[in-house]
Scaffold this motif. Structure first.
Motif, PDB file in Angstrom:
ATOM      1  N   MET A  95     -15.249  -1.334   1.457  1.00 39.93           N
ATOM      2  CA  MET A  95     -14.595  -0.140   0.951  1.00 39.93           C
ATOM      3  C   MET A  95     -14.930   0.014  -0.534  1.00 39.93           C
ATOM      4  SD  MET A  95     -10.675   0.857   1.588  1.00 39.93           S
ATOM      5  CE  MET A  95      -9.792   1.878   0.457  1.00 39.93           C
ATOM      6  N   SER A  96     -15.185   1.237  -0.936  1.00 41.11           N
ATOM      7  CA  SER A  96     -15.498   1.511  -2.336  1.00 41.11           C
ATOM      8  C   SER A  96     -14.261   1.293  -3.200  1.00 41.11           C
ATOM      9  CB  SER A  96     -15.965   2.962  -2.491  1.00 41.11           C
ATOM     10  OG  SER A  96     -17.041   3.227  -1.635  1.00 41.11           O
ATOM     11  N   ALA A  97     -14.501   0.973  -4.464  1.00 36.65           N
ATOM     12  CA  ALA A  97     -13.382   0.768  -5.388  1.00 36.65           C
ATOM     13  C   ALA A  97     -12.672   2.094  -5.638  1.00 36.65           C
ATOM     14  CB  ALA A  97     -13.906   0.203  -6.703  1.00 36.65           C
ATOM     15  N   PRO A  98     -11.339   2.050  -5.751  1.00 35.33           N
ATOM     16  CA  PRO A  98     -10.623   3.302  -6.023  1.00 35.33           C
ATOM     17  C   PRO A  98     -10.937   3.831  -7.421  1.00 35.33           C
ATOM     18  CG  PRO A  98      -9.107   1.438  -6.087  1.00 35.33           C
ATOM     19  CD  PRO A  98     -10.449   0.914  -5.638  1.00 35.33           C
TER      20      PRO A  98
ATOM     21  N   TYR B 192      -9.846  16.938   0.294  1.00 34.11           N
ATOM     22  CA  TYR B 192     -10.831  15.857   0.205  1.00 34.11           C
ATOM     23  C   TYR B 192     -10.839  14.991   1.455  1.00 34.11           C
ATOM     24  CZ  TYR B 192      -9.897  17.217  -4.604  1.00 34.11           C
ATOM     25  OH  TYR B 192      -9.681  17.938  -5.747  1.00 34.11           O
ATOM     26  N   ALA B 193     -10.260  15.488   2.561  1.00 39.21           N
ATOM     27  CA  ALA B 193     -10.099  14.681   3.771  1.00 39.21           C
ATOM     28  C   ALA B 193     -11.418  14.078   4.258  1.00 39.21           C
ATOM     29  CB  ALA B 193      -9.453  15.515   4.875  1.00 39.21           C
ATOM     30  N   ASP B 194     -12.520  14.794   4.051  1.00 39.06           N
ATOM     31  CA  ASP B 194     -13.818  14.287   4.503  1.00 39.06           C
ATOM     32  C   ASP B 194     -14.398  13.215   3.575  1.00 39.06           C
ATOM     33  OD1 ASP B 194     -14.065  16.281   2.533  1.00 39.06           O
ATOM     34  OD2 ASP B 194     -16.053  16.876   3.235  1.00 39.06           O
ATOM     35  N   LYS B 195     -13.834  13.075   2.374  1.00 43.07           N
ATOM     36  CA  LYS B 195     -14.404  12.158   1.382  1.00 43.07           C
ATOM     37  C   LYS B 195     -13.493  10.976   1.050  1.00 43.07           C
ATOM     38  CE  LYS B 195     -16.661  15.999  -0.976  1.00 43.07           C
ATOM     39  NZ  LYS B 195     -16.721  16.811  -2.170  1.00 43.07           N
ATOM     40  N   ILE B 196     -12.198  11.133   1.335  1.00 39.56           N
ATOM     41  CA  ILE B 196     -11.219  10.175   0.820  1.00 39.56           C
ATOM     42  C   ILE B 196     -10.423   9.538   1.946  1.00 39.56           C
ATOM     43  CG2 ILE B 196      -9.159  10.038  -0.635  1.00 39.56           C
ATOM     44  CD1 ILE B 196     -10.728  11.301  -2.630  1.00 39.56           C
ATOM     45  N   GLU B 197     -10.293   8.215   1.880  1.00 39.91           N
ATOM     46  CA  GLU B 197      -9.442   7.492   2.838  1.00 39.91           C
ATOM     47  C   GLU B 197      -7.983   7.836   2.569  1.00 39.91           C
ATOM     48  OE1 GLU B 197     -10.312   5.459   5.304  1.00 39.91           O
ATOM     49  OE2 GLU B 197     -12.422   5.148   4.868  1.00 39.91           O
ATOM     50  N   SER B 198      -7.584   7.719   1.293  1.00 35.00           N
ATOM     51  CA  SER B 198      -6.209   8.021   0.903  1.00 35.00           C
ATOM     52  C   SER B 198      -6.152   8.231  -0.605  1.00 35.00           C
ATOM     53  CB  SER B 198      -5.265   6.886   1.302  1.00 35.00           C
ATOM     54  OG  SER B 198      -5.547   5.732   0.533  1.00 35.00           O
TER      55      SER B 198
ATOM     56  N   LYS C 104      -4.594   7.216  -7.645  1.00 34.02           N
ATOM     57  CA  LYS C 104      -5.714   6.367  -7.221  1.00 34.02           C
ATOM     58  C   LYS C 104      -6.361   6.990  -5.993  1.00 34.02           C
ATOM     59  CE  LYS C 104      -3.848   2.072  -8.976  1.00 34.02           C
ATOM     60  NZ  LYS C 104      -3.114   0.870  -8.657  1.00 34.02           N
ATOM     61  N   TYR C 105      -7.620   7.328  -6.131  1.00 39.99           N
ATOM     62  CA  TYR C 105      -8.393   7.931  -5.044  1.00 39.99           C
ATOM     63  C   TYR C 105      -9.230   6.840  -4.390  1.00 39.99           C
ATOM     64  CZ  TYR C 105      -7.070  12.392  -7.072  1.00 39.99           C
ATOM     65  OH  TYR C 105      -6.352  13.465  -7.535  1.00 39.99           O
ATOM     66  N   HIS C 106      -8.982   6.626  -3.103  1.00 38.73           N
ATOM     67  CA  HIS C 106      -9.700   5.602  -2.346  1.00 38.73           C
ATOM     68  C   HIS C 106     -10.766   6.311  -1.510  1.00 38.73           C
ATOM     69  CE1 HIS C 106      -6.628   2.576  -3.365  1.00 38.73           C
ATOM     70  NE2 HIS C 106      -5.817   3.601  -3.328  1.00 38.73           N
ATOM     71  N   PRO C 107     -12.038   6.301  -1.967  1.00 39.49           N
ATOM     72  CA  PRO C 107     -13.090   7.035  -1.255  1.00 39.49           C
ATOM     73  C   PRO C 107     -13.502   6.357   0.048  1.00 39.49           C
ATOM     74  CG  PRO C 107     -14.026   5.839  -3.107  1.00 39.49           C
ATOM     75  CD  PRO C 107     -12.530   5.627  -3.164  1.00 39.49           C
TER      76      PRO C 107
END
Length: 161
Positions: A1-4, A93-99, A121-124
């Motif tokens: 998982m990418s860093a937030p 951002y539903a297509d780009k972001i987990e939460s 915090k954006y979790h991509p």
């Protein structure tokens, strides 16, 4: 998982912290659709009692580029005036972001109003790079909600006193 990707925004208001917290956080689901009906149609409690673990659905007005978002209440401390929640479904951002998780804290300022902090915090999703310009547009909308609540409280000193 990418860093937030984390953003910290500070704000201040002439409105005392307890009034702002009550209006914006504790009664925001009722107040905000009344103040901004052109943007937010309603906020419904989908699950729970409004406390931690509850799920809320914010429905946007006709013509909005989004229909709704769902938030999970993560923590609510009325004494310390802190509120944490996470966007768990919907959003632009539903297509780009987990939460996306948010932590809001309000405190009294020496001048009598309040100062606050909002940490988001954006979790991509894997492989996605967050565009900060897109995030700024969303943060401007959130600040418009804050300013609408602030204007209401300044114009109605008895409200949420």
């Amino acid at each position: 998982m990418s860093a937030p990707v984390t953003f910290t925004d500070e704000f201040s208001s002439p409105v005392p912290a307890p009034r702002m917290f009550k209006a914006l956080i504790l009664d925001g689901d009722n107040l905000i659709p009344k103040l901004l009906p052109q943007a937010i149609k309603s906020v419904e409690l989908v699950h729970g009692d409004g406390g931690p673990g509850s799920i809320k659905q914010m429905n946007f007005a006709e013509g909005s580029h989004m229909k709704y978002v769902k938030h999970r209440v993560d923590a609510l401390d009325k004494e310390k005036m802190t509120y944490s929640y996470s966007m768990v479904e919907g959003g632009e951002y539903a297509d780009k972001i987990e939460s996306i998780s948010y932590e809001i804290k309000m405190e009294a300022s020496p001048a009598g109003g309040c100062k606050g902090t909002n940490v988001s915090k954006y979790h991509p999703k894997p492989g996605v790079v967050i565009n900060e310009e897109e995030i700024k547009a969303g943060k401007e909308k959130a600040m418009a909600v804050f300013k609408a609540v602030e204007a209401y409280l300044v114009a109605n000193p008895e409200a949420y006193a």
